[in-house]
Design a protein around this motif. Structure first.
Motif, PDB file in Angstrom:
ATOM      1  N   ASN A 196      21.419  50.325  49.365  1.00 30.13           N
ATOM      2  CA  ASN A 196      22.857  50.047  49.412  1.00 30.13           C
ATOM      3  C   ASN A 196      23.066  48.622  49.912  1.00 30.13           C
ATOM      4  O   ASN A 196      22.518  48.249  50.967  1.00 30.13           O
ATOM      5  CB  ASN A 196      23.576  51.015  50.344  1.00 30.13           C
ATOM      6  CG  ASN A 196      23.540  52.438  49.827  1.00 30.13           C
ATOM      7  OD1 ASN A 196      23.802  52.679  48.659  1.00 30.13           O
ATOM      8  ND2 ASN A 196      23.202  53.384  50.704  1.00 30.13           N
ATOM      9  N   LEU A 197      23.835  47.851  49.178  1.00 31.00           N
ATOM     10  CA  LEU A 197      24.172  46.485  49.595  1.00 31.00           C
ATOM     11  C   LEU A 197      25.654  46.449  49.950  1.00 31.00           C
ATOM     12  O   LEU A 197      26.516  46.719  49.106  1.00 31.00           O
ATOM     13  CB  LEU A 197      23.889  45.480  48.474  1.00 31.00           C
ATOM     14  CG  LEU A 197      22.445  45.344  48.004  1.00 31.00           C
ATOM     15  CD1 LEU A 197      22.348  44.313  46.886  1.00 31.00           C
ATOM     16  CD2 LEU A 197      21.534  44.956  49.163  1.00 31.00           C
ATOM     17  N   SER A 198      25.940  46.120  51.208  1.00 34.01           N
ATOM     18  CA  SER A 198      27.336  46.011  51.644  1.00 34.01           C
ATOM     19  C   SER A 198      27.685  44.546  51.875  1.00 34.01           C
ATOM     20  O   SER A 198      26.855  43.758  52.323  1.00 34.01           O
ATOM     21  CB  SER A 198      27.566  46.814  52.925  1.00 34.01           C
ATOM     22  OG  SER A 198      26.767  46.301  53.981  1.00 34.01           O
TER      23      SER A 198
ATOM     24  N   ASP B 256      36.537  42.399  58.318  1.00 36.28           N
ATOM     25  CA  ASP B 256      37.923  42.863  58.275  1.00 36.28           C
ATOM     26  C   ASP B 256      38.221  43.448  56.908  1.00 36.28           C
ATOM     27  O   ASP B 256      37.513  43.168  55.928  1.00 36.28           O
ATOM     28  CB  ASP B 256      38.901  41.706  58.528  1.00 36.28           C
ATOM     29  CG  ASP B 256      38.945  41.293  59.985  1.00 36.28           C
ATOM     30  OD1 ASP B 256      38.859  42.175  60.849  1.00 36.28           O
ATOM     31  OD2 ASP B 256      39.052  40.081  60.249  1.00 36.28           O
ATOM     32  N   GLN B 257      39.298  44.210  56.841  1.00 33.79           N
ATOM     33  CA  GLN B 257      39.770  44.679  55.543  1.00 33.79           C
ATOM     34  C   GLN B 257      40.361  43.499  54.782  1.00 33.79           C
ATOM     35  O   GLN B 257      41.119  42.698  55.337  1.00 33.79           O
ATOM     36  CB  GLN B 257      40.825  45.775  55.729  1.00 33.79           C
ATOM     37  CG  GLN B 257      41.285  46.392  54.412  1.00 33.79           C
ATOM     38  CD  GLN B 257      42.224  47.562  54.652  1.00 33.79           C
ATOM     39  OE1 GLN B 257      42.437  47.978  55.777  1.00 33.79           O
ATOM     40  NE2 GLN B 257      42.789  48.093  53.578  1.00 33.79           N
ATOM     41  N   LEU B 258      40.009  43.382  53.505  1.00 31.03           N
ATOM     42  CA  LEU B 258      40.471  42.240  52.717  1.00 31.03           C
ATOM     43  C   LEU B 258      41.948  42.375  52.377  1.00 31.03           C
ATOM     44  O   LEU B 258      42.432  43.476  52.073  1.00 31.03           O
ATOM     45  CB  LEU B 258      39.666  42.127  51.420  1.00 31.03           C
ATOM     46  CG  LEU B 258      38.186  41.759  51.546  1.00 31.03           C
ATOM     47  CD1 LEU B 258      37.551  41.699  50.154  1.00 31.03           C
ATOM     48  CD2 LEU B 258      38.009  40.426  52.257  1.00 31.03           C
ATOM     49  N   PRO B 259      42.708  41.241  52.409  1.00 28.74           N
ATOM     50  CA  PRO B 259      44.099  41.271  51.946  1.00 28.74           C
ATOM     51  C   PRO B 259      44.156  41.641  50.466  1.00 28.74           C
ATOM     52  O   PRO B 259      43.156  41.558  49.742  1.00 28.74           O
ATOM     53  CB  PRO B 259      44.575  39.832  52.178  1.00 28.74           C
ATOM     54  CG  PRO B 259      43.618  39.240  53.157  1.00 28.74           C
ATOM     55  CD  PRO B 259      42.315  39.919  52.921  1.00 28.74           C
ATOM     56  N   ASN B 260      45.343  42.009  50.004  1.00 26.32           N
ATOM     57  CA  ASN B 260      45.504  42.463  48.622  1.00 26.32           C
ATOM     58  C   ASN B 260      45.187  41.382  47.601  1.00 26.32           C
ATOM     59  O   ASN B 260      44.812  41.688  46.466  1.00 26.32           O
ATOM     60  CB  ASN B 260      46.929  42.974  48.405  1.00 26.32           C
ATOM     61  CG  ASN B 260      47.195  44.245  49.190  1.00 26.32           C
ATOM     62  OD1 ASN B 260      46.275  45.014  49.462  1.00 26.32           O
ATOM     63  ND2 ASN B 260      48.440  44.454  49.571  1.00 26.32           N
TER      64      ASN B 260
ATOM     65  N   LYS C  50      39.380  39.539  46.633  1.00 23.95           N
ATOM     66  CA  LYS C  50      38.453  40.518  46.075  1.00 23.95           C
ATOM     67  C   LYS C  50      37.026  39.991  46.172  1.00 23.95           C
ATOM     68  O   LYS C  50      36.800  38.791  46.361  1.00 23.95           O
ATOM     69  CB  LYS C  50      38.802  40.818  44.622  1.00 23.95           C
ATOM     70  CG  LYS C  50      38.630  39.649  43.682  1.00 23.95           C
ATOM     71  CD  LYS C  50      38.920  40.047  42.246  1.00 23.95           C
ATOM     72  CE  LYS C  50      38.683  38.879  41.285  1.00 23.95           C
ATOM     73  NZ  LYS C  50      38.897  39.266  39.882  1.00 23.95           N
ATOM     74  N   LEU C  51      36.060  40.937  46.015  1.00 16.95           N
ATOM     75  CA  LEU C  51      34.641  40.602  46.036  1.00 16.95           C
ATOM     76  C   LEU C  51      34.068  40.723  44.632  1.00 16.95           C
ATOM     77  O   LEU C  51      34.366  41.688  43.919  1.00 16.95           O
ATOM     78  CB  LEU C  51      33.882  41.531  46.985  1.00 16.95           C
ATOM     79  CG  LEU C  51      34.265  41.464  48.468  1.00 16.95           C
ATOM     80  CD1 LEU C  51      33.540  42.564  49.241  1.00 16.95           C
ATOM     81  CD2 LEU C  51      33.947  40.096  49.064  1.00 16.95           C
TER      82      LEU C  51
ATOM     83  N   ILE D 187      25.699  51.033  40.834  1.00 13.84           N
ATOM     84  CA  ILE D 187      27.002  51.684  40.983  1.00 13.84           C
ATOM     85  C   ILE D 187      27.831  50.815  41.931  1.00 13.84           C
ATOM     86  O   ILE D 187      27.396  50.518  43.040  1.00 13.84           O
ATOM     87  CB  ILE D 187      26.847  53.108  41.543  1.00 13.84           C
ATOM     88  CG1 ILE D 187      25.924  53.929  40.637  1.00 13.84           C
ATOM     89  CG2 ILE D 187      28.212  53.774  41.683  1.00 13.84           C
ATOM     90  CD1 ILE D 187      25.541  55.271  41.236  1.00 13.84           C
ATOM     91  N   SER D 188      28.995  50.408  41.470  1.00  9.33           N
ATOM     92  CA  SER D 188      29.802  49.450  42.233  1.00  9.33           C
ATOM     93  C   SER D 188      30.968  50.142  42.931  1.00  9.33           C
ATOM     94  O   SER D 188      31.626  51.011  42.364  1.00  9.33           O
ATOM     95  CB  SER D 188      30.331  48.364  41.296  1.00  9.33           C
ATOM     96  OG  SER D 188      31.136  47.458  42.012  1.00  9.33           O
ATOM     97  N   TYR D 189      31.218  49.739  44.169  1.00 10.94           N
ATOM     98  CA  TYR D 189      32.359  50.184  44.966  1.00 10.94           C
ATOM     99  C   TYR D 189      33.096  48.929  45.444  1.00 10.94           C
ATOM    100  O   TYR D 189      32.589  47.813  45.298  1.00 10.94           O
ATOM    101  CB  TYR D 189      31.890  51.027  46.155  1.00 10.94           C
ATOM    102  CG  TYR D 189      31.125  52.260  45.738  1.00 10.94           C
ATOM    103  CD1 TYR D 189      31.788  53.443  45.440  1.00 10.94           C
ATOM    104  CD2 TYR D 189      29.726  52.229  45.650  1.00 10.94           C
ATOM    105  CE1 TYR D 189      31.083  54.580  45.046  1.00 10.94           C
ATOM    106  CE2 TYR D 189      29.018  53.358  45.263  1.00 10.94           C
ATOM    107  CZ  TYR D 189      29.696  54.520  44.966  1.00 10.94           C
ATOM    108  OH  TYR D 189      29.003  55.633  44.572  1.00 10.94           O
ATOM    109  N   PRO D 190      34.293  49.050  46.035  1.00 14.74           N
ATOM    110  CA  PRO D 190      35.049  47.853  46.439  1.00 14.74           C
ATOM    111  C   PRO D 190      34.281  46.894  47.350  1.00 14.74           C
ATOM    112  O   PRO D 190      34.362  45.687  47.186  1.00 14.74           O
ATOM    113  CB  PRO D 190      36.275  48.433  47.151  1.00 14.74           C
ATOM    114  CG  PRO D 190      36.468  49.775  46.519  1.00 14.74           C
ATOM    115  CD  PRO D 190      35.082  50.279  46.232  1.00 14.74           C
TER     116      PRO D 190
END
Length: 460
Positions: free
Chosen positions: A337-339, A344-348, A351-352, A363-366
């Motif tokens: 798993n690569l995080s 912090d939570q990213l602003p709207n 994006k990454l 498999i990609s997640y936010p």
């Protein structure tokens, strides 16, 4: 009545053709000006007068090139001719007025109008001081021309030639008083110095794979000597680390303070950061060759003056980091798993984006990706990019090393270990046999010493 009007129009036409053009020239005291007549026919006599036609004669020029100038003391060494144009050096207050040029039957009238430009505030200004500029015309009604100021950014400022505002960094530089009438426009520059820190971005983005620079500097063209004139008292850097909760610490740490006599930095809390050491050029920035997550937080650069005012800039440092779970060195078939996170939570609007070896699948997640079973195709550099709109803010990379379950090197290592173990066993066995033989020999010798043979006894 009709004949009267026709006669009046004819008279006006005759007067215009005789007197020629009238020009307005705007100038400051001490300035050089050149008065250029509308036309200069060949083989013409040229006469220049002050105040009115046939008034005080300033200069003359004949077709053969002969010329002469006024002997009046106030005009002495101030007048010269370039062709038919009159050049006046270093205008004084009593030299403004009307100038008349007569060339044959053509007359050109020049009205030289004094422009008074005044900076009432003492320069250099400290950010927050009031900037006061005035621009006005002398000896003529104010409504004869439009007067306004242009800021260093080219914005129109002030009212009727007057500016009175609190000085900020954007007010530092050249201001222009503009005097405009019809198509005639003249600018009079004034240099304004404002001691202030240059604006910096509110956030500085970097990663654990990149260097870190935290900016802080005086605005351009402000010298350290000008700062000293405003009685500076202290210069400091403070750091409020970002806590695990995501909030900033309430107790900022002092990183550096400036010795104002030696112009050297004294270190406080050691975070691995270094000052740029270009203080006389106004650069107070901090740098580090490679950022870490420990640098996340808020940095404040402050300059305090004896009147109690403080100039400061604040930068929030955002550090992007990739972490591999369980680790970055893997064998075929393992899951990884690569995080990727800034803590912090990213602003709207952010994006990454992930980058990977060309043949990889995952498999990609936010904020993270999963590779269920790594293989040879997953070996190499993986990257994470932080984007805001169409701008890439920063990026980080991690190197995954994927090895087969039993690679050639692993076989070599295993075989080598087996050979070494076998050799150790052989050596241990040889050592054991030798030691056993020595023990038997020693016992035999001891027995012979305890039971010696009797003298005269011989075996038959």
């Amino acid at each position: 009545m009709k004949n009267f009007i026709q006669s009046l129009l004819l008279l006006i036409a005759v007067i215009v053709s005789t007197t020629g053009a009238q020009k307005e020239i705007y100038a400051k005291e001490g300035q050089d000006i050149t008065l250029e007549p509308t036309s200069y026919p060949a083989n013409s006599y040229v006469y220049w007068y002050f105040e009115k036609q046939d008034g005080h004669q300033l200069a003359w020029l004949n077709p053969l090139g002969g010329k002469g100038f006024s002997n009046d003391e106030k005009w002495k060494n101030r007048l010269s001719l370039t062709g038919a144009s009159l050049v006046i050096k270093a205008l004084q207050e009593d030299l403004f007025g009307t100038f008349v040029c007569k060339i044959s039957d053509s007359i050109t009238v020049f009205k030289v109008i004094q422009v008074n430009v005044v900076e009432k505030s003492a320069s250099p200004l400290l950010s927050g001081d009031y900037l006061s500029l005035t621009c006005s015309l002398g000896s003529v009604p104010q409504n004869t021309a439009e007067i306004y100021w242009l800021s260093p950014q080219g914005n129109r400022e002030g009212n009727k030639g007057t500016v009175y505002i609190q000085a900020r960094s954007e007010h530092h530089g050249q201001w222009d008083c503009v005097v405009k009438k019809n198509a005639n426009e003249k600018k009079f520059p004034v240099s304004v110095t404002v001691v202030d820190l240059a604006p910096v971005p509110s956030h500085q983005y970097t990663s654990t794979d990149s260097p870190l620079t935290i900016p802080c500097s005086l605005i351009s063209h402000v010298s350290w000597e000008q700062v000293k004139k405003k009685e500076i008292e202290e210069v400091q850097w403070h750091f409020a680390p970002k806590l695990s909760s995501g909030t900033l610490s309430d107790n900022p740490e002092q990183l550096f303070s400036l010795d104002l006599e030696k112009l050297t930095w004294k270190k406080g809390k050691d975070k691995g950061l270094s000052p740029v050491y270009n203080i006389k050029n106004g650069n107070l920035s901090l740098t580090k060759s490679k950022a870490t997550v420990e640098e996340r937080g808020r940095y404040t650069c402050s300059m305090k003056f004896k009147d109690g005012r403080t100039l400061e800039t604040t930068v929030d440092v955002v550090v992007l980091e990739i972490i591999a779970h369980p680790k970055a060195e893997l064998i075929y078939g393992q899951q990884v798993n690569l995080s990727c996170s800034t803590g912090d939570q990213l602003p709207n609007d952010m994006k990454l984006n992930w980058t990977s070896p060309k043949t990889s699948s995952y498999i990609s997640y936010p904020t993270h990706i999963t590779v269920p079973e790594v293989g040879k195709k997953d070996n190499g550099k993986w990257g994470c990019e932080l984007w805001q709109g169409g701008n890439k803010l920063t990026s980080d990379e991690i190197l995954l090393k994927i090895e087969p379950r039993l690679s050639v090197w692993m076989l070599v290592i295993i075989c080598s270990a087996a050979v070494i173990l076998l050799l150790l066993l052989v050596l241990a066995f040889i050592h054991y046999r030798r030691r056993k033989q020595k023990t038997r020999l020693l016992r035999h010798q001891l027995c012979q010493c305890k039971n010696p043979k009797p003298k005269g006894f011989y075996r038959t």
